[in-house]
Scaffold this motif. Sequence first.
Motif, PDB file in Angstrom:
ATOM      1  N   GLN A   1      73.622  47.995  62.955  1.00  0.00           N
ATOM      2  CA  GLN A   1      73.371  48.791  61.365  1.00  0.00           C
ATOM      3  C   GLN A   1      73.345  50.303  61.496  1.00  0.00           C
ATOM      4  N   THR A   2      72.659  50.678  62.780  1.00  0.00           N
ATOM      5  CA  THR A   2      72.470  52.235  62.909  1.00  0.00           C
ATOM      6  C   THR A   2      73.998  52.800  62.716  1.00  0.00           C
ATOM      7  N   ILE A   3      75.358  51.820  63.044  1.00  0.00           N
ATOM      8  CA  ILE A   3      76.257  52.760  63.376  1.00  0.00           C
ATOM      9  C   ILE A   3      76.814  52.554  61.984  1.00  0.00           C
ATOM     10  N   VAL A   4      76.538  51.209  61.482  1.00  0.00           N
ATOM     11  CA  VAL A   4      77.440  51.338  60.245  1.00  0.00           C
ATOM     12  C   VAL A   4      76.582  52.364  59.042  1.00  0.00           C
ATOM     13  N   LYS A   5      75.534  52.677  59.111  1.00  0.00           N
ATOM     14  CA  LYS A   5      74.792  53.398  57.692  1.00  0.00           C
ATOM     15  C   LYS A   5      75.480  54.418  58.960  1.00  0.00           C
ATOM     16  N   ALA A   6      75.917  54.989  59.846  1.00  0.00           N
ATOM     17  CA  ALA A   6      76.026  56.731  60.472  1.00  0.00           C
ATOM     18  C   ALA A   6      77.427  56.712  59.480  1.00  0.00           C
ATOM     19  N   GLY A   7      78.687  55.639  58.900  1.00  0.00           N
ATOM     20  CA  GLY A   7      79.764  55.980  58.522  1.00  0.00           C
ATOM     21  C   GLY A   7      80.986  55.627  59.854  1.00  0.00           C
ATOM     22  N   ALA A   8      80.313  54.634  60.730  1.00  0.00           N
ATOM     23  CA  ALA A   8      81.555  54.359  61.385  1.00  0.00           C
ATOM     24  C   ALA A   8      82.980  53.200  61.460  1.00  0.00           C
TER      25      ALA A   8
ATOM     26  N   ALA B   1      80.685  41.999  59.294  1.00  0.00           N
ATOM     27  CA  ALA B   1      80.453  41.861  57.825  1.00  0.00           C
ATOM     28  C   ALA B   1      80.459  42.921  57.820  1.00  0.00           C
ATOM     29  N   ALA B   2      79.946  43.567  57.978  1.00  0.00           N
ATOM     30  CA  ALA B   2      80.520  45.444  57.761  1.00  0.00           C
ATOM     31  C   ALA B   2      82.134  46.146  57.886  1.00  0.00           C
ATOM     32  N   GLY B   3      82.964  45.396  58.546  1.00  0.00           N
ATOM     33  CA  GLY B   3      84.665  46.091  58.450  1.00  0.00           C
ATOM     34  C   GLY B   3      84.875  46.730  59.488  1.00  0.00           C
ATOM     35  N   VAL B   4      83.448  46.867  60.540  1.00  0.00           N
ATOM     36  CA  VAL B   4      83.817  48.174  61.989  1.00  0.00           C
ATOM     37  C   VAL B   4      84.395  47.284  63.224  1.00  0.00           C
ATOM     38  N   LYS B   5      85.664  47.747  63.746  1.00  0.00           N
ATOM     39  CA  LYS B   5      86.420  46.946  64.956  1.00  0.00           C
ATOM     40  C   LYS B   5      85.415  47.134  65.937  1.00  0.00           C
ATOM     41  N   VAL B   6      85.500  46.436  66.880  1.00  0.00           N
ATOM     42  CA  VAL B   6      85.280  46.932  67.648  1.00  0.00           C
ATOM     43  C   VAL B   6      86.337  46.711  68.852  1.00  0.00           C
ATOM     44  N   TYR B   7      86.322  47.503  70.361  1.00  0.00           N
ATOM     45  CA  TYR B   7      87.040  47.906  71.360  1.00  0.00           C
ATOM     46  C   TYR B   7      86.609  47.713  71.848  1.00  0.00           C
ATOM     47  N   ASN B   8      86.723  46.647  73.376  1.00  0.00           N
ATOM     48  CA  ASN B   8      85.646  46.997  75.200  1.00  0.00           C
ATOM     49  C   ASN B   8      86.877  47.942  76.154  1.00  0.00           C
ATOM     50  N   THR B   9      85.979  48.367  76.330  1.00  0.00           N
ATOM     51  CA  THR B   9      86.894  49.415  77.388  1.00  0.00           C
ATOM     52  C   THR B   9      85.807  49.161  78.848  1.00  0.00           C
ATOM     53  N   ASP B  10      86.895  49.447  79.714  1.00  0.00           N
ATOM     54  CA  ASP B  10      85.895  49.885  81.106  1.00  0.00           C
ATOM     55  C   ASP B  10      85.869  51.114  81.576  1.00  0.00           C
ATOM     56  N   ALA B  11      86.273  51.967  80.440  1.00  0.00           N
ATOM     57  CA  ALA B  11      86.540  53.953  80.528  1.00  0.00           C
ATOM     58  C   ALA B  11      85.703  53.992  81.075  1.00  0.00           C
ATOM     59  N   PRO B  12      85.245  54.877  82.514  1.00  0.00           N
ATOM     60  CA  PRO B  12      83.980  55.494  82.686  1.00  0.00           C
ATOM     61  C   PRO B  12      83.338  56.539  81.473  1.00  0.00           C
ATOM     62  N   THR B  13      84.455  57.113  81.374  1.00  0.00           N
ATOM     63  CA  THR B  13      83.357  57.822  80.452  1.00  0.00           C
ATOM     64  C   THR B  13      84.298  58.490  78.846  1.00  0.00           C
ATOM     65  N   VAL B  14      83.561  59.097  77.792  1.00  0.00           N
ATOM     66  CA  VAL B  14      83.850  58.614  76.693  1.00  0.00           C
ATOM     67  C   VAL B  14      85.288  59.408  76.586  1.00  0.00           C
ATOM     68  N   ALA B  15      85.199  60.646  77.370  1.00  0.00           N
ATOM     69  CA  ALA B  15      86.845  61.677  76.856  1.00  0.00           C
ATOM     70  C   ALA B  15      87.793  60.409  77.331  1.00  0.00           C
ATOM     71  N   GLU B  16      87.449  59.756  78.487  1.00  0.00           N
ATOM     72  CA  GLU B  16      88.733  58.550  79.025  1.00  0.00           C
ATOM     73  C   GLU B  16      88.849  57.299  77.924  1.00  0.00           C
ATOM     74  N   ALA B  17      88.138  57.239  77.218  1.00  0.00           N
ATOM     75  CA  ALA B  17      87.616  55.465  76.006  1.00  0.00           C
ATOM     76  C   ALA B  17      88.859  56.466  75.432  1.00  0.00           C
ATOM     77  N   LEU B  18      88.595  57.563  74.711  1.00  0.00           N
ATOM     78  CA  LEU B  18      89.184  58.064  73.491  1.00  0.00           C
ATOM     79  C   LEU B  18      91.148  58.662  73.998  1.00  0.00           C
ATOM     80  N   ALA B  19      90.671  58.737  74.941  1.00  0.00           N
ATOM     81  CA  ALA B  19      92.233  58.758  75.235  1.00  0.00           C
ATOM     82  C   ALA B  19      93.169  57.780  75.255  1.00  0.00           C
ATOM     83  N   ARG B  20      92.628  57.107  75.999  1.00  0.00           N
ATOM     84  CA  ARG B  20      92.379  55.641  76.042  1.00  0.00           C
ATOM     85  C   ARG B  20      93.371  54.864  74.812  1.00  0.00           C
TER      86      ARG B  20
END
Lengths: 120, 287
Positions: A57-64, A82-101
């Motif tokens: 709910q927190t991230i839905v309200k934040a507009g994710a 239900a809120a239409g937020v897509k989910v991506y699972n990753t084992d990337a070690p950092t946020v930057a790496e996850a963003l790059a992927r």
Amino acid sequence: MKLVFTTTGDNLDALLDPSFGRARNFLLFDLESGTSQVISNQQNLNAAQGAGIQAAQTIVKAGAGALVTGHCGPKAFRVLAAAGVKVYNTDAPTVAEALARYRAGQLTEAAAANVESHWA
Amino acid sequence: MIVTIASGKGGTGKTSLAVNLARTLERTRDTPVQLLDCDVEEPNAHLFLTGTPLGEETINIAVPDFNPDKCDACDKCVDFCQFNALASVGKTPLLFPELCHGCGGCMLVCPQDAIREKDYRIGVVKTARAGSITLKSGCLDIGVSLASTLVHALKERLEDGITTILDAPPGTACQAVATLRGSDFVVLVTEPTPFGLHDLTLAVDTVRALDLRFGVVINRVGVGDDRVQRYCAAEDIPILLEIPDDRRVAEAYSRGELIVDALPDYLAHFAQLWHNIAHHAALEVAA
């Protein structure tokens, strides 16, 4: 679109937190402007139950528009779907790496939770 | 009279004591007895008191049922719920019934009268008859966390005016407290070991906080030392019975037999236990 990453820190170089419901922080990243914002998940760290539901709910309200994290359980997934937020699972070690992927199209959208419920 | 058999530590012999006490009352007093198996997460009294099944009753809680035409997504119910059982995504809330405690608060705070109750099953109460003993067992469904709620439902089904034995869940958590409340006397079963004593002290703290009369049964005397006896003497707690560490008892148990059936010499000990329970229950009432 805004992406949410789960993280133990507060910037792109920080570690990706593999948990969703009890992640330390959410990093909200705006793909268009390249700006980011940190949302604390402190109130959920010691929740007796329903941490994933609250976090969703927190991230839905934040507009994710999408969530990039290690693991997402069935209750959180149901709220996000239900809120239409897509989910991506990753084992990337950092946020930057996850963003790059994500930008390289290497992440596939999850069709269901990738871990069991803590209750049933 | 309601006598609850409880313990701090698991595996000390609560169920053995409860079923043998029930059979002893049946055999020596010729009065009906009811035994409630309140260890709803893993009931096992029926393994020893085999009888004729009389029925099974489904136990439900009331969870919210939303009318999407009336709901205006104000989220007052979501904010109210202390158990995170409701989620808001900008429309009619999502319900997670496995987290709901059935308190009904969401219905009370809804300004649109958009919530009705619907049943959500949490388990069953099974009734069986073995001779003049009526056994009611609470069985919580797998994945359900509302053990105390099922204990309350089970206790609502006890018949007034009949000698009643409650077989409590181990430990001192909510479901044990739910079982203990309202008891006329509590028997705390322990074993003469460091673990037995440690967990006994937690159980004693609990029954004292609940202001209940109680005594101790020490099971398998001979396996440890006399630390439980010394503790009870220092705390002025009556020891109601000491059961020796007897291989024949373990063998009868492993065959699913009652001790007082397999080993008739134990009948007098359990009869004495009941006598002691009645004595201490009355004694402290007078005092």
